[in-house]
Design an enzyme around this catalytic site. Structure first.
Site, PDB file in Angstrom:
ATOM      1  N   GLY A  85       0.919  -1.386   0.140  1.00 56.06           N
ATOM      2  CA  GLY A  85       0.182   0.102  -0.051  1.00 56.06           C
ATOM      3  C   GLY A  85       0.867   1.110  -0.020  1.00 56.06           C
ATOM      4  O   GLY A  85       2.218   1.219   0.272  1.00 56.06           O
ATOM      5  N   GLY A  87       2.321   3.874   1.584  1.00 57.11           N
ATOM      6  CA  GLY A  87       2.953   4.040   2.929  1.00 57.11           C
ATOM      7  C   GLY A  87       3.605   5.451   3.032  1.00 57.11           C
ATOM      8  O   GLY A  87       3.845   5.829   3.970  1.00 57.11           O
ATOM      9  N   ARG A  88       3.854   5.928   1.726  1.00 60.74           N
ATOM     10  CA  ARG A  88       4.347   7.533   1.997  1.00 60.74           C
ATOM     11  C   ARG A  88       3.455   8.380   0.855  1.00 60.74           C
ATOM     12  O   ARG A  88       4.288   9.312   0.308  1.00 60.74           O
ATOM     13  CB  ARG A  88       5.625   7.697   1.974  1.00 60.74           C
ATOM     14  CG  ARG A  88       6.212   6.809   0.832  1.00 60.74           C
ATOM     15  CD  ARG A  88       7.730   7.031   0.436  1.00 60.74           C
ATOM     16  NE  ARG A  88       8.357   6.073  -0.412  1.00 60.74           N
ATOM     17  CZ  ARG A  88       9.491   6.269  -1.006  1.00 60.74           C
ATOM     18  NH1 ARG A  88       9.978   7.478  -0.638  1.00 60.74           N
ATOM     19  NH2 ARG A  88      10.000   5.526  -1.865  1.00 60.74           N
ATOM     20  N   ASP A 120       9.091   6.267   7.482  1.00 60.87           N
ATOM     21  CA  ASP A 120       8.498   7.436   8.049  1.00 60.87           C
ATOM     22  C   ASP A 120       7.659   8.224   7.212  1.00 60.87           C
ATOM     23  O   ASP A 120       7.343   9.248   7.713  1.00 60.87           O
ATOM     24  CB  ASP A 120       9.934   8.202   8.194  1.00 60.87           C
ATOM     25  CG  ASP A 120      10.739   8.398   7.105  1.00 60.87           C
ATOM     26  OD1 ASP A 120      10.195   8.019   5.950  1.00 60.87           O
ATOM     27  OD2 ASP A 120      11.727   8.966   7.024  1.00 60.87           O
ATOM     28  N   ARG A 171       3.192  13.262  -8.416  1.00 61.21           N
ATOM     29  CA  ARG A 171       3.141  12.484  -9.401  1.00 61.21           C
ATOM     30  C   ARG A 171       1.956  12.398 -10.423  1.00 61.21           C
ATOM     31  O   ARG A 171       0.865  12.561  -9.640  1.00 61.21           O
ATOM     32  CB  ARG A 171       3.413  10.812  -9.097  1.00 61.21           C
ATOM     33  CG  ARG A 171       3.154   9.943 -10.289  1.00 61.21           C
ATOM     34  CD  ARG A 171       4.262   8.598  -9.912  1.00 61.21           C
ATOM     35  NE  ARG A 171       3.482   7.954  -8.702  1.00 61.21           N
ATOM     36  CZ  ARG A 171       4.240   6.864  -8.119  1.00 61.21           C
ATOM     37  NH1 ARG A 171       5.708   6.433  -8.425  1.00 61.21           N
ATOM     38  NH2 ARG A 171       3.450   6.256  -7.300  1.00 61.21           N
ATOM     39  N   ARG A 178      -2.364  -1.155  -9.795  1.00 62.10           N
ATOM     40  CA  ARG A 178      -1.009  -2.187  -9.936  1.00 62.10           C
ATOM     41  C   ARG A 178      -1.591  -3.440  -9.993  1.00 62.10           C
ATOM     42  O   ARG A 178      -2.355  -3.933  -9.481  1.00 62.10           O
ATOM     43  CB  ARG A 178      -0.015  -2.013  -8.758  1.00 62.10           C
ATOM     44  CG  ARG A 178       0.440  -0.535  -8.552  1.00 62.10           C
ATOM     45  CD  ARG A 178       0.556  -0.005  -7.004  1.00 62.10           C
ATOM     46  NE  ARG A 178       0.605   1.137  -6.707  1.00 62.10           N
ATOM     47  CZ  ARG A 178       1.932   1.969  -6.715  1.00 62.10           C
ATOM     48  NH1 ARG A 178       2.990   1.174  -6.933  1.00 62.10           N
ATOM     49  NH2 ARG A 178       1.932   3.163  -6.663  1.00 62.10           N
ATOM     50  N   ASP A 248       4.194  -4.764  -7.675  1.00 57.39           N
ATOM     51  CA  ASP A 248       3.450  -3.529  -6.923  1.00 57.39           C
ATOM     52  C   ASP A 248       3.875  -2.300  -7.979  1.00 57.39           C
ATOM     53  O   ASP A 248       3.397  -1.085  -7.713  1.00 57.39           O
ATOM     54  CB  ASP A 248       3.816  -3.401  -5.545  1.00 57.39           C
ATOM     55  CG  ASP A 248       5.130  -3.194  -5.150  1.00 57.39           C
ATOM     56  OD1 ASP A 248       5.793  -4.634  -5.548  1.00 57.39           O
ATOM     57  OD2 ASP A 248       5.884  -2.578  -4.555  1.00 57.39           O
ATOM     58  N   ASN A 249       5.024  -2.563  -8.607  1.00 59.42           N
ATOM     59  CA  ASN A 249       5.540  -1.563  -9.495  1.00 59.42           C
ATOM     60  C   ASN A 249       5.234  -1.688 -10.830  1.00 59.42           C
ATOM     61  O   ASN A 249       5.838  -1.270 -11.777  1.00 59.42           O
ATOM     62  CB  ASN A 249       7.098  -1.339  -9.417  1.00 59.42           C
ATOM     63  CG  ASN A 249       7.503  -0.822  -7.910  1.00 59.42           C
ATOM     64  OD1 ASN A 249       6.687  -0.381  -7.349  1.00 59.42           O
ATOM     65  ND2 ASN A 249       8.705  -1.361  -7.633  1.00 59.42           N
ATOM     66  N   ASP A 258       7.529   4.134 -10.688  1.00 60.44           N
ATOM     67  CA  ASP A 258       8.335   4.092  -9.550  1.00 60.44           C
ATOM     68  C   ASP A 258       9.817   3.948 -10.100  1.00 60.44           C
ATOM     69  O   ASP A 258      10.158   2.987 -10.618  1.00 60.44           O
ATOM     70  CB  ASP A 258       7.778   2.824  -8.678  1.00 60.44           C
ATOM     71  CG  ASP A 258       6.996   3.066  -7.548  1.00 60.44           C
ATOM     72  OD1 ASP A 258       6.553   4.342  -7.593  1.00 60.44           O
ATOM     73  OD2 ASP A 258       6.355   2.293  -6.896  1.00 60.44           O
TER      74      ASP A 258
HETATM   75  P1  AMP Z   1       8.775   1.578  -3.506  1.00 56.92           P
HETATM   76  O1  AMP Z   1      10.158   0.918  -3.202  1.00 56.92           O
HETATM   77  O2  AMP Z   1       8.706   3.142  -3.248  1.00 56.92           O
HETATM   78  O3  AMP Z   1       8.088   1.004  -4.505  1.00 56.92           O
HETATM   79  O4  AMP Z   1       7.937   1.074  -2.037  1.00 56.92           O
HETATM   80  C1  AMP Z   1       7.591  -0.228  -1.824  1.00 56.92           C
HETATM   81  C2  AMP Z   1       6.647  -0.163  -0.475  1.00 56.92           C
HETATM   82  O5  AMP Z   1       7.373   0.429   0.593  1.00 56.92           O
HETATM   83  C3  AMP Z   1       5.384   0.646  -0.807  1.00 56.92           C
HETATM   84  O6  AMP Z   1       4.407   0.063   0.029  1.00 56.92           O
HETATM   85  C4  AMP Z   1       5.646   2.286   0.116  1.00 56.92           C
HETATM   86  O7  AMP Z   1       4.641   2.802   0.241  1.00 56.92           O
HETATM   87  C5  AMP Z   1       6.628   1.544   1.146  1.00 56.92           C
HETATM   88  N1  AMP Z   1       7.512   2.666   1.689  1.00 56.92           N
HETATM   89  C6  AMP Z   1       8.804   3.038   0.890  1.00 56.92           C
HETATM   90  N2  AMP Z   1       9.378   3.845   1.654  1.00 56.92           N
HETATM   91  C7  AMP Z   1       8.552   4.209   2.572  1.00 56.92           C
HETATM   92  C8  AMP Z   1       8.725   5.193   3.575  1.00 56.92           C
HETATM   93  N3  AMP Z   1       9.984   5.924   3.701  1.00 56.92           N
HETATM   94  N4  AMP Z   1       7.741   5.149   4.615  1.00 56.92           N
HETATM   95  C9  AMP Z   1       6.837   4.503   4.456  1.00 56.92           C
HETATM   96  N5  AMP Z   1       6.409   3.671   3.413  1.00 56.92           N
HETATM   97  C10 AMP Z   1       7.492   3.493   2.602  1.00 56.92           C
HETATM   98 MG    MG Z   2       6.701   0.806  -5.552  1.00 55.24          MG
END
Ligand code: AMP
Ligand code: MG
Length: 484
Positions: A85, A87-88, A120, A171, A178, A248-249, A258
């Site tokens: 999901g 997360g940020r 975070d 974005r 996804r 997820d990407n 992403d």
């Molecule tokens: P990503 O690598 O950006 O595709 O992220 C993979 C997953 O990790 C997704 O669910 C993001 O929302 C979560 N995520 C990545 N970085 C953070 C962060 N700094 N804080 C919270 N969730 C994160």
């Molecule tokens: Mg991602």
């Protein structure tokens, strides 16, 4: 602002309503005015950079926006994670552009959500700038991609291995659906949600998919695969290495999404990997087609429970489509490579020529972009042809003969090759230099100058040459990191 929040029509299991967390000192660093104009936002938004910074940091909410964090799961490096999901990230809503197309506007780095786990909720400036540069470059190269409207610095520090300046990147995507969104509901056995998600996806991206029951879902799978093939063939054309092709990407829209550890291929070698965490080379340049097939199999599996009305075995039905993948991919890939070589059609025997040329590139450690650019120019310039000849060895005469047999004017071939072969790409060392300049607060002059060149990748502008040089170390020690 005329926000549509169509995702809210799906039930609450699809998202969490959640507000961005305000940041200390938002400042607008990068602004994509061409995109703002295309989205017809110019009259809707304030012109003052401070006011824009407030909006695109999440400090001020636009009227009509109902921010949500979307739910999804995903296979990361082959292992299933049932709950990822946003997360940020906060989806602010959709806007409609002048062609009637819908675009999601999403803030990334805008604070924690229910999906943050231990994160975070923030984003460092470097990855935000990378996403802006890379997505603009990909868009101009003609590769389907999400885009960036803004990068706002937050005035806050984010802590990764070292303290880093924080940022929020805005974005713009034709949606944020996804493969992982489907996996989220499939893993929970929630078939009603899966059906609703399919309906939503079809309405938004594949209105041509019609029919009922299993026909509908199998058609959807087929169309999604078609678009993904187009996308990855385009990546292979320009030398893009996504770096983290987790499910997820993988966007249902068929857009690049992403840009965490992405990089560009320099010297041609299918095994090229730059991502520090991809120790097994799962997402190496030449592995991307195979991984796409793997990801599409995961998507197909999500649809299995919806195929029950068909007298045939659902697994067989999906397998039939997945089994066609290698042939479908190769056909599109060879047609693309043939165009890079200036061929009007890909005839029997051309596969051999393509492979011979690429083997020669690999053997002679030739730069992918530079060599194709030289080959393009060699058609109209004898001096360049003299340069290319020793590079290509025996392949040169073979290629020339094939072009000659085609019987076209050199200018005609040149135009075809030019469309397929950029003169400039976002080379890793220039992307890094632009990012460093932003991190050191040296202003955005370098990024803007770079972007100007990247926005015309098939033309030589006066300062294109500043960004065409190869990295001194051939990127041998280059490493990229997930954009967290
Ligand atoms: P990503 O690598 O950006 O595709 O992220 C993979 C997953 O990790 C997704 O669910 C993001 O929302 C979560 N995520 C990545 N970085 C953070 C962060 N700094 N804080 C919270 N969730 C994160
Ligand atoms: Mg991602």
């Amino acid at each position: 602002m005329n926000f549509i929040n169509s995702y809210l029509q799906l039930n609450e299991g699809f998202y969490e309503r959640t507000l961005p967390t305000a940041v200390a000192d938002p400042r607008l660093l990068l602004w994509n005015s061409a995109l703002a104009e295309q989205l017809m936002l110019l009259n809707e938004l304030p012109q003052d950079p401070c006011a824009l910074a407030d909006i695109f940091s999440g400090n001020v909410l636009l009227p009509g926006s109902v921010p949500v964090a979307t739910a999804y799961a995903g296979h990361q490096f082959g292992s299933f994670v049932p709950r990822l999901g946003d997360g940020r990230a906060h989806l602010l809503g959709e806007v409609v552009d002048r062609d009637g197309s819908h675009w999601d506007i999403q803030l990334k780095g805008s604070g924690p959500t229910t999906f943050s786990r231990n994160g975070d909720g923030r984003c460092a400036l470097g990855p935000a700038v990378r996403e802006f540069i890379m997505s603009e470059a990909m868009h101009a190269l003609g590769v389907p991609t999400t885009r960036c409207l803004a990068v706002v610095t937050t005035g806050e520090t984010v802590y990764r291995d070292t303290p880093l300046p924080g940022a929020v990147v805005t974005r713009v995507a034709s949606s944020h659906l996804r493969v992982g969104t489907f996996e989220y509901f499939a893993a929970r056995g929630n078939h009603e949600a899966l059906k609703a998600l399919c309906r939503y996806t079809i309405e938004r991206h594949y209105p041509e998919v019609q029919g009922e029951g299993s026909t509908l879902y199998l058609d959807l799978l087929d169309r999604v695969i078609e678009r993904q093939i187009h996308l990855i063939v385009e990546w292979m054309r320009v030398g893009f290495i996504h770096g983290v092709m987790n499910t997820d990407n993988t966007a249902l829209s068929g857009e690049t999404i992403d840009f965490g550890p992405c990089a560009m291929l320099g010297v041609y070698n299918p095994q090229t990997v730059y991502s520090s965490i991809d120790t097994m080379g799962r997402y190496a340049f030449g592995n991307q087609p195979k991984i796409l097939q793997w990801n599409m199999s995961r998507f197909g599996e999500c649809l299995l429970p919806l195929l029950g009305d068909n007298p045939s075995n659902p697994v067989k039905l999906v397998e039939l489509i997945i089994d066609e993948f290698p042939t479908r991919f190769e056909q599109k890939y060879l047609a693309m490579m043939a165009a890079k070589l200036g061929l009007r059609d890909c005839l029997p025997g051309d596969k051999d020529l393509i492979e011979a040329v690429l083997n020669r590139f690999k053997q002679k450690t030739l730069d992918y972009t530079l060599t194709f650019d030289r080959m393009t120019r060699s058609l109209l310039c004898a001096t360049t042809a003299d340069q290319v000849k020793p590079d290509l060895g025996a392949c040169f005469a073979r290629w020339q003969k094939r072009l000659h047999d085609q019987g076209e004017e050199p200018h005609e071939v040149f135009r075809r090759m030019r469309r397929a072969n950029p003169v400039v790409i976002p080379r890793n060392h220039h992307v890094e230099a632009a990012i460093r300049a932003c991190e050191r607060e040296e202003g955005t002059e370098l990024v803007e100058r770079f972007l100007q060149v990247l926005r015309s990748p098939y033309e030589n502008l006066t300062h294109t040459v500043e960004f065409q040089d190869l990295p001194a170390d051939g990127d041998r020690f280059y490493r990229t990191f997930c954009g967290t």
